[in-house]
Design an enzyme around this catalytic site. Structure first.
Site, PDB file in Angstrom:
ATOM      1  N   ASP A   1     -59.897  58.947  -9.232  1.00  0.00           N
ATOM      2  CA  ASP A   1     -60.990  58.008  -8.523  1.00  0.00           C
ATOM      3  C   ASP A   1     -60.771  58.480  -7.012  1.00  0.00           C
ATOM      4  O   ASP A   1     -61.652  57.758  -6.140  1.00  0.00           O
ATOM      5  CB  ASP A   1     -60.931  56.711  -8.755  1.00  0.00           C
ATOM      6  CG  ASP A   1     -59.487  56.146  -8.518  1.00  0.00           C
ATOM      7  OD1 ASP A   1     -58.580  56.940  -8.463  1.00  0.00           O
ATOM      8  OD2 ASP A   1     -59.087  55.159  -7.944  1.00  0.00           O
TER       9      ASP A   1
ATOM     10  N   TYR B   1     -53.020  46.460  -4.760  1.00  0.00           N
ATOM     11  CA  TYR B   1     -52.405  47.200  -3.563  1.00  0.00           C
ATOM     12  C   TYR B   1     -52.532  46.323  -2.406  1.00  0.00           C
ATOM     13  O   TYR B   1     -53.629  45.882  -1.896  1.00  0.00           O
ATOM     14  CB  TYR B   1     -53.414  48.410  -3.320  1.00  0.00           C
ATOM     15  CG  TYR B   1     -53.283  49.757  -4.119  1.00  0.00           C
ATOM     16  CD1 TYR B   1     -52.044  49.671  -4.967  1.00  0.00           C
ATOM     17  CD2 TYR B   1     -54.154  50.667  -4.192  1.00  0.00           C
ATOM     18  CE1 TYR B   1     -51.940  50.759  -6.116  1.00  0.00           C
ATOM     19  CE2 TYR B   1     -53.968  51.727  -5.014  1.00  0.00           C
ATOM     20  CZ  TYR B   1     -52.857  51.900  -5.807  1.00  0.00           C
ATOM     21  OH  TYR B   1     -52.728  53.092  -6.592  1.00  0.00           O
TER      22      TYR B   1
ATOM     23  N   LYS C   1     -51.066  48.321 -11.489  1.00  0.00           N
ATOM     24  CA  LYS C   1     -50.726  49.527 -10.986  1.00  0.00           C
ATOM     25  C   LYS C   1     -50.208  49.375  -9.706  1.00  0.00           C
ATOM     26  O   LYS C   1     -51.196  48.868  -8.887  1.00  0.00           O
ATOM     27  CB  LYS C   1     -51.987  50.404 -11.172  1.00  0.00           C
ATOM     28  CG  LYS C   1     -52.098  51.940 -10.700  1.00  0.00           C
ATOM     29  CD  LYS C   1     -53.263  52.542 -10.811  1.00  0.00           C
ATOM     30  CE  LYS C   1     -53.329  54.073 -10.649  1.00  0.00           C
ATOM     31  NZ  LYS C   1     -52.933  54.625  -9.214  1.00  0.00           N
TER      32      LYS C   1
ATOM     33  N   LYS D   1     -47.300  50.362  -6.100  1.00  0.00           N
ATOM     34  CA  LYS D   1     -46.605  51.466  -5.665  1.00  0.00           C
ATOM     35  C   LYS D   1     -45.146  51.169  -5.536  1.00  0.00           C
ATOM     36  O   LYS D   1     -44.756  49.851  -5.685  1.00  0.00           O
ATOM     37  CB  LYS D   1     -47.075  51.642  -4.335  1.00  0.00           C
ATOM     38  CG  LYS D   1     -48.757  51.964  -4.063  1.00  0.00           C
ATOM     39  CD  LYS D   1     -49.353  52.494  -2.877  1.00  0.00           C
ATOM     40  CE  LYS D   1     -50.429  52.887  -3.098  1.00  0.00           C
ATOM     41  NZ  LYS D   1     -51.087  53.597  -2.169  1.00  0.00           N
TER      42      LYS D   1
ATOM     43  N   GLY E   1     -48.916  57.364  -8.612  1.00  0.00           N
ATOM     44  CA  GLY E   1     -48.215  58.802  -8.234  1.00  0.00           C
ATOM     45  C   GLY E   1     -48.066  58.881  -6.872  1.00  0.00           C
ATOM     46  O   GLY E   1     -47.018  59.298  -6.356  1.00  0.00           O
TER      47      GLY E   1
ATOM     48  N   GLY F   1     -52.582  60.866 -10.260  1.00  0.00           N
ATOM     49  CA  GLY F   1     -53.251  62.024  -9.894  1.00  0.00           C
ATOM     50  C   GLY F   1     -52.984  63.317  -9.258  1.00  0.00           C
ATOM     51  O   GLY F   1     -52.611  64.241 -10.006  1.00  0.00           O
ATOM     52  N   ARG F   2     -52.955  63.051  -7.960  1.00  0.00           N
ATOM     53  CA  ARG F   2     -52.399  64.562  -7.107  1.00  0.00           C
ATOM     54  C   ARG F   2     -51.247  65.035  -7.592  1.00  0.00           C
ATOM     55  O   ARG F   2     -51.198  66.217  -7.494  1.00  0.00           O
ATOM     56  CB  ARG F   2     -52.538  63.784  -5.639  1.00  0.00           C
ATOM     57  CG  ARG F   2     -53.760  63.469  -5.105  1.00  0.00           C
ATOM     58  CD  ARG F   2     -53.700  62.700  -3.741  1.00  0.00           C
ATOM     59  NE  ARG F   2     -53.260  61.667  -3.949  1.00  0.00           N
ATOM     60  CZ  ARG F   2     -52.918  60.727  -2.686  1.00  0.00           C
ATOM     61  NH1 ARG F   2     -53.069  61.134  -1.508  1.00  0.00           N
ATOM     62  NH2 ARG F   2     -52.492  59.524  -3.193  1.00  0.00           N
TER      63      ARG F   2
END
Ligand code: FBP
Length: 262
Positions: free
Chosen positions: A21, A145, A175, A177, A201, A228-229
């Site tokens: 996303d 977040y 999700k 961090k 991630g 993702g990255r």
């Protein structure tokens, strides 16, 4: 109450989500010639066979989630924001639960910026989304977040608070961090109760370090990762995907999994 089917998002009790996303959230600055193409991402998920779900926004889902890719469960994010708007953090609804389902969603994704001056608006929308999704038996994955003018998003107590908010608001998976503090992650998992934790991630890092971090978070209460990255920015995305799957799904040691990087 309708049964909420979270099992689809798990393999051997673990959850490994391929996140895509970032095109909306960060802009194309994250992409290169190859990974700018959503077809490449779905093909990566399909061929590597390690991801338990792909997460993306509705536009990508409607145009690319077709054919064999439908074997992989889809999480459609139903709110979003960009880096262009210089306003207090808010993620605004951009898609209904029904539209996400028509695109093939097995779960609904939603971002909450805990602690933002706009937190009440996001709570209000989230409550409606959870109710609708659960009525259809779809689980809800919340990107929790902490973010805002007075928020330190690496603070242990803030992170534990965000984990607890996920449980209190009815998220099935959150999700979050990881700030590197293993004990605090264990505490976050306690705070989240029956709501499961997956770790985000983050920016691309060294592949061995990333495998070690994946192993560490699983040993301290997370049930998986949403990444993702660190996968699709890799020079060898298929190899890192398989190595990550070996650590997260099969419980292999990072050094053993790293053999798959060669
Ligand atoms: P990455 O693994 O690439 O960090 O993706 C995880 C993710 O949560 C994405 O789903 C989302 O687009 C992005 O990170 C949010 O990043 P930021 O913290 O910069 O808003």
């Amino acid at each position: 109450m309708t049964h909420v089917n979270t099992a689809k998002l798990f393999n051997k009790g673990k959850c490994l989500i391929l996140a895509y996303d970032q095109g909306l959230e960060h802009g194309p600055t994250d992409f290169d010639e190859r990974n700018v193409d959503p077809e490449f991402i779905f093909n990566l998920a399909y061929e590597s066979r390690v991801f338990t779900a792909v997460a993306c926004q509705i536009g990508i889902a409607e145009k690319y989630y077709h054919g064999p890719y439908r074997d992989i469960p889809l999480i459609v994010k139903v709110n979003g924001s960009t880096k262009l708007a210089k306003i207090n953090p808010i993620s605004t609804p951009i898609c209904s639960v029904e539209r996400a389902m028509k695109a093939g969603a097995s779960a609904i994704g939603f971002t909450i910026y805990d602690g933002s001056p706009n937190e009440p608006k996001m709570f209000h929308e989230f409550a409606k989304i959870v109710e609708q999704a659960h009525d259809y038996g779809l689980p809800v994955v919340a990107w929790m977040y902490p973010r805002g003018p007075s928020i330190n998003d690496a603070d242990n107590q803030v992170l534990a608070y965000a984990a607890r908010i996920g449980l209190e608001l009815g998220a099935d998976i959150i999700k979050v961090k990881f700030n590197g503090d293993e004990q605090n992650l264990q505490w976050m998992a306690r705070c989240a109760g029956r709501t499961k934790i997956v770790i985000s991630g983050g920016e691309k890092q060294d592949e061995m370090e990333f495998l070690n971090e994946a192993h560490k978070v699983l040993a301290n209460g997370a049930v998986g990762l949403a990444v993702g990255r660190n996968v699709w920015q890799s020079k060898k995305p298929f190899s890192i995907a398989r190595a990550l799957g070996a650590v997260v799904i099969d419980g292999k040691a990072p050094l053993e999994a790293a053999q798959l990087l060669r």
